[in-house]
Structure formats: structure tokens, C-alpha cells
Scaffold this active site. Structure first.
Site, PDB file in Angstrom:
ATOM      1  N   TYR A  33       0.995  -1.163   0.054  1.00 44.84           N
ATOM      2  CA  TYR A  33      -0.016   0.019  -0.043  1.00 44.84           C
ATOM      3  C   TYR A  33       0.943   1.327   0.024  1.00 44.84           C
ATOM      4  O   TYR A  33       0.660   2.162  -0.868  1.00 44.84           O
ATOM      5  CB  TYR A  33      -0.978   0.121   1.154  1.00 44.84           C
TER       6      TYR A  33
ATOM      7  N   LYS B 262       1.306   4.075  -2.917  1.00 44.61           N
ATOM      8  CA  LYS B 262       1.169   5.501  -2.743  1.00 44.61           C
ATOM      9  C   LYS B 262       2.441   6.473  -3.263  1.00 44.61           C
ATOM     10  O   LYS B 262       2.304   7.391  -3.893  1.00 44.61           O
ATOM     11  CB  LYS B 262       0.806   5.682  -1.435  1.00 44.61           C
TER      12      LYS B 262
END
Length: 115
Positions: free
Chosen positions: A9, A13
Site C-alpha cells: 500500500y 502511494k
């Protein structure tokens, strides 16, 4: 394998933020008057987070993990309003930015490290 989801994750990002910064000022985007930016919301009150905020204990744990001192978790409309402005004609100069709409979480978690 524990923690792998967070690694993926956060890496994705970071990759998106780098792509935005490299791509936004190019002739293909800025050169055509297209402001390319992104938002980084923290905890948004959606069905996905409903279980997290259902109980006082859950909200307390979430606040320890993702402190959002300005009004806590946000309603989806808050992010939508920011996206609407970012993509509107009113946005004539914001280019290549990731705008944190997170109730202060980025400021709390990273402090002065961005400069």
C-alpha cells in the site's frame, strides 16, 4: 507475510506521488493547461471503515493508529469537494501536488521531515 499489505500500500502511494510530480509539469499535461494532482485522504467514513468506527474502543484504536486532530475521520463529500476544485477551471496553478486531506495526520506523523 504479516505487514506485507502495508508495504504494498505505501509503496504504491509513493509510486503514484512520484509519477504525479514527474508527469504533471510536462508539455503533455501542464503544457496543455491540465493541472495533474492527487489527493491523499486518511480515514474516510465509508462502508469499508464502518466496523472500525462502530465502537468507542475501535475509534480509540483507530485514533492511535491514524491521529486526525482536525475533526477526525472525514465524510466522502470532503474529498469529493477537493477533487471538484482540483479538476475545475478555478485551479489554474496547483500542479504536481499530492494534497493531504487527512485532518492533520500527515503533519502529526511526518512533522518537519518533508523539508
Amino acid at each position: 507475510m504479516e505487514g506485507r499489505g502495508y508495504d504494498i500500500y505505501s509503496t504504491s502511494k509513493r509510486a503514484l506521488a512520484q509519477w504525479i510530480r514527474r508527469t504533471a509539469p510536462t508539455a503533455e499535461w501542464a503544457g496543455h493547461g491540465i493541472p495533474l494532482n492527487a489527493i491523499a485522504p486518511a480515514v474516510v467514513l465509508t462502508p469499508m471503515t464502518a466496523e472500525l468506527v462502530k465502537t468507542p474502543e475501535g475509534r480509540e484504536q483507530l485514533n492511535r493508529q491514524v491521529p486526525m486532530p482536525l475533526n477526525g475521520p472525514l465524510e466522502p463529500v470532503v474529498a469529493a469537494r477537493l477533487l471538484a476544485w482540483l479538476t475545475s477551471e478555478e485551479n489554474s496553478h496547483l500542479c504536481g501536488q499530492v494534497v493531504f486531506v487527512d485532518g492533520g495526520y500527515d503533519a502529526v506523523s511526518r512533522g518537519d521531515s518533508t523539508w
